[in-house]
Design a protein around this motif. Structure first.
Motif, PDB file in Angstrom:
ATOM      1  N   ASP A  22     -16.872 -29.299  68.158  1.00  0.00           N
ATOM      2  CA  ASP A  22     -15.589 -29.502  67.475  1.00  0.00           C
ATOM      3  C   ASP A  22     -15.338 -28.359  66.484  1.00  0.00           C
ATOM      4  OD1 ASP A  22     -13.444 -30.292  65.959  1.00  0.00           O
ATOM      5  OD2 ASP A  22     -14.420 -32.060  65.098  1.00  0.00           O
ATOM      6  N   ASN A  30     -13.137 -27.963  64.312  1.00  0.00           N
ATOM      7  CA  ASN A  30     -12.726 -28.396  62.968  1.00  0.00           C
ATOM      8  C   ASN A  30     -13.744 -29.314  62.302  1.00  0.00           C
ATOM      9  OD1 ASN A  30     -10.220 -27.026  63.026  1.00  0.00           O
ATOM     10  ND2 ASN A  30      -9.481 -28.602  64.450  1.00  0.00           N
ATOM     11  N   CYS A  31     -14.998 -29.186  62.672  1.00  0.00           N
ATOM     12  CA  CYS A  31     -16.045 -30.055  62.119  1.00  0.00           C
ATOM     13  C   CYS A  31     -16.187 -29.810  60.614  1.00  0.00           C
ATOM     14  CB  CYS A  31     -17.363 -29.762  62.827  1.00  0.00           C
ATOM     15  SG  CYS A  31     -17.905 -28.053  62.630  1.00  0.00           S
ATOM     16  N   GLY A  82     -25.299 -28.589  65.051  1.00  0.00           N
ATOM     17  CA  GLY A  82     -24.487 -29.722  64.608  1.00  0.00           C
ATOM     18  C   GLY A  82     -23.671 -29.324  63.397  1.00  0.00           C
ATOM     19  N   GLY A  83     -22.423 -29.813  63.351  1.00  0.00           N
ATOM     20  CA  GLY A  83     -21.524 -29.386  62.274  1.00  0.00           C
ATOM     21  C   GLY A  83     -20.939 -30.534  61.484  1.00  0.00           C
ATOM     22  N   GLY A  84     -21.630 -31.661  61.436  1.00  0.00           N
ATOM     23  CA  GLY A  84     -21.146 -32.819  60.678  1.00  0.00           C
ATOM     24  C   GLY A  84     -21.338 -32.630  59.181  1.00  0.00           C
ATOM     25  N   GLN A  85     -21.202 -33.746  58.441  1.00  0.00           N
ATOM     26  CA  GLN A  85     -21.292 -33.643  56.975  1.00  0.00           C
ATOM     27  C   GLN A  85     -22.675 -33.211  56.508  1.00  0.00           C
ATOM     28  OE1 GLN A  85     -20.170 -36.370  58.549  1.00  0.00           O
ATOM     29  NE2 GLN A  85     -21.379 -38.183  58.015  1.00  0.00           N
ATOM     30  N   TYR A  89     -15.694 -35.143  53.179  1.00  0.00           N
ATOM     31  CA  TYR A  89     -16.223 -34.377  54.315  1.00  0.00           C
ATOM     32  C   TYR A  89     -15.117 -33.614  55.043  1.00  0.00           C
ATOM     33  CZ  TYR A  89     -20.072 -37.658  53.418  1.00  0.00           C
ATOM     34  OH  TYR A  89     -21.054 -38.410  52.829  1.00  0.00           O
ATOM     35  N   GLU A 124     -21.434 -26.230  67.393  1.00  0.00           N
ATOM     36  CA  GLU A 124     -20.809 -27.564  67.395  1.00  0.00           C
ATOM     37  C   GLU A 124     -19.603 -27.533  68.338  1.00  0.00           C
ATOM     38  OE1 GLU A 124     -20.904 -30.784  65.531  1.00  0.00           O
ATOM     39  OE2 GLU A 124     -19.149 -31.044  66.826  1.00  0.00           O
ATOM     40  N   ARG A 178     -15.749 -44.753  60.344  1.00  0.00           N
ATOM     41  CA  ARG A 178     -16.058 -43.320  60.308  1.00  0.00           C
ATOM     42  C   ARG A 178     -16.407 -42.884  58.888  1.00  0.00           C
ATOM     43  NH1 ARG A 178     -12.255 -38.236  62.300  1.00  0.00           N
ATOM     44  NH2 ARG A 178     -14.031 -37.050  63.057  1.00  0.00           N
ATOM     45  N   LYS A 205     -12.619 -34.612  56.872  1.00  0.00           N
ATOM     46  CA  LYS A 205     -12.235 -35.060  58.218  1.00  0.00           C
ATOM     47  C   LYS A 205     -10.749 -35.430  58.212  1.00  0.00           C
ATOM     48  CE  LYS A 205     -16.912 -36.700  59.205  1.00  0.00           C
ATOM     49  NZ  LYS A 205     -17.806 -37.827  59.514  1.00  0.00           N
ATOM     50  N   SER A 252     -17.445 -26.499  59.380  1.00  0.00           N
ATOM     51  CA  SER A 252     -16.592 -25.318  59.592  1.00  0.00           C
ATOM     52  C   SER A 252     -15.902 -24.910  58.295  1.00  0.00           C
ATOM     53  CB  SER A 252     -15.548 -25.595  60.677  1.00  0.00           C
ATOM     54  OG  SER A 252     -14.552 -26.492  60.190  1.00  0.00           O
TER      55      SER A 252
END
Ligand SMILES: Nc1ncnc2c1ncn2[C@@H]1O[C@H](COP(=O)(O)OP(=O)(O)O)[C@@H](O)[C@H]1O
Ligand SMILES: [Mg+2]
Length: 377
Positions: A40, A42-43, A15-18, A340, A38, A349, A342, A46
């Motif tokens: 995405d 561009n998570c 997983g590449g979220g915050q 984060y 992940e 979000r 995004k 990354s």
């Protein structure tokens, strides 16, 4: 038993979220290599990781690549398919274990497990078909129907006041559900605990306020009685021992108006409510997760100060009449903004958060109120 993994060995994150991004930040600080899996590219993680394997959890080639590069693997995402974890764990240790994830991913298993440890939860009934709906007694309502798996931020749940409403709600959700009796909430709190073969460490209780089913503000330490705090910390230790857990775990509790502490759910990872530990705890929840999965001695969980955290949702960036970054970075310089990264803001979000430390709870409340006012929350 998890063995000690030292830098420059490689930490894998599913997983590449915050949450993955903030774990990667501390892992890089300590000198580890970081690889993220992940879908995405561009998570958030990354921005920090050495490498992102852009793939789904069902892609065995990607899992093979991850296992071959990493020395230990953890997760920042609660719903990683358990078979992917079992597959990786054949060659590279994954913490928390598949068996712990299996419980944390299913509300019915979770609540049944808490009860088996002698811990109190809201009353609940499994609802797996239309017949289960009609057999619910009238005095069970008001209640809340939740999907057993995959719900988050208040999604996948419907409040119901009668069998008739339950039948309608079940037709909407379907599958394996759990019906929970509504409890009268005085407040909601969470606690973060870590465990590995060097021991266990539990943080002070955190008080949480939600808006539209999403965490809005957290305060640490929670303004609860010493008795409730001690009970929550004890329950946390019982749960990680019961799961034979290695890693970092968060437990969400309800405090009822008649003073009972009920366990709501667990998250097998750092938690949104724990972000404030970055500024105010001796060891942040992300450093603690890293320490737990790398077999290092756990860090001290005491507080250097009281703290508050405000979640920053995309709605703020959709408001044309304000400049969020200007407010966040100029109006309260003692508050610490975390972005984060995004690119696209959407309503609801999670785009970032802001943390404030102070010795006075009242000052924290005033600062949060001011920020919310300026940000139009
Ligand atoms: N049994 C209940 N009684 C009263 N409020 C509840 C109950 N279950 C959930 N809630 C409310 O709904 C919120 C979201 O429910 P939760 O089970 O934590 O799901 P999620 O996975 O979406 O966080 C809780 O934080 C709480 O405010
Ligand atoms: Mg919850």
């Amino acid at each position: 038993m998890n063995s000690i993994i030292l830098p420059p060995k490689c930490l894998g994150i599913l997983g590449g979220g915050q949450l993955g991004m903030m774990l990667a930040l501390v892992a890089k600080q300590f000198g580890y290599q970081v690889v993220v899996l992940e879908a995405d590219a561009n998570c958030p993680a990354s921005r920090v990781a050495d490498k992102v394997i852009v793939a789904s959890y069902g892609d065995n080639n990607a899992l093979d690549e991850m296992a071959s590069i990493c020395d230990v693997i953890t997760t920042e995402f609660e719903n990683v398919p358990v078979h992917a974890v079992e597959y990786l764990n054949q060659s590279t240790p994954v913490y928390p274990s598949a068996s712990a994830l299996l419980i944390a991913q299913n509300r019915l298993k979770e609540k049944t497990f808490f009860r088996s440890l002698g811990l109190e939860t809201a009353n609940f009934i499994a609802i797996n078909n239309a017949t289960d709906c009609v057999s619910v007694q009238d005095d069970f309502f008001p209640a809340i129907l939740k999907t057993s798996t995959l719900g988050y931020d208040g999604k996948g749940q419907i409040r119901v006041n009668s069998v008739a409403e339950l039948e309608v709600a079940y037709r909407q959700l379907g599958g394996e559900c759990i019906l929970e009796q509504m409890v009268q909430l005085a407040s909601e709190v969470s606690i973060i605990v870590a465990r590995n073969n060097t021991g266990s460490a539990v943080y002070p209780l955190i008080e949480n306020q939600h808006r539209n089913g999403i965490l809005d503000v957290s305060y640490i330490p929670a303004k609860t009685s010493a008795d409730i705090s001690a009970k929550a910390q004890q329950a946390a230790l019982v749960i990680v021992d019961g799961l034979n857990y290695i890693g970092l775990l968060t437990i969400e509790f309800f405090i009822t108006t008649d003073g009972r502490l009920l366990i709501n759910e667990i998250a097998p990872r750092p938690h949104n409510s724990g972000h404030i530990t970055i500024e105010v705890a001796t060891t942040s929840q992300f450093e603690q997760q890293l320490r737990a999965v790398c077999g290092l001695p756990l860090g001290a969980t005491g507080l250097k100060s009281k703290g508050a955290m405000l979640n920053l949702l995309g709605d703020i960036w959709l408001n044309d009449s304000i400049s969020p970054e200007e407010i966040l970075l100029t109006e309260l310089p003692e508050a610490k903004y975390h972005s984060y990264g995004k690119a696209i803001a959407k309503a609801g979000r999670k785009m970032g958060h802001i943390s404030i430390s102070n010795t006075s709870h009242e000052v924290l409340v005033d600062s949060i109120t001011l920020l919310k006012h300026r940000l139009g929350i």
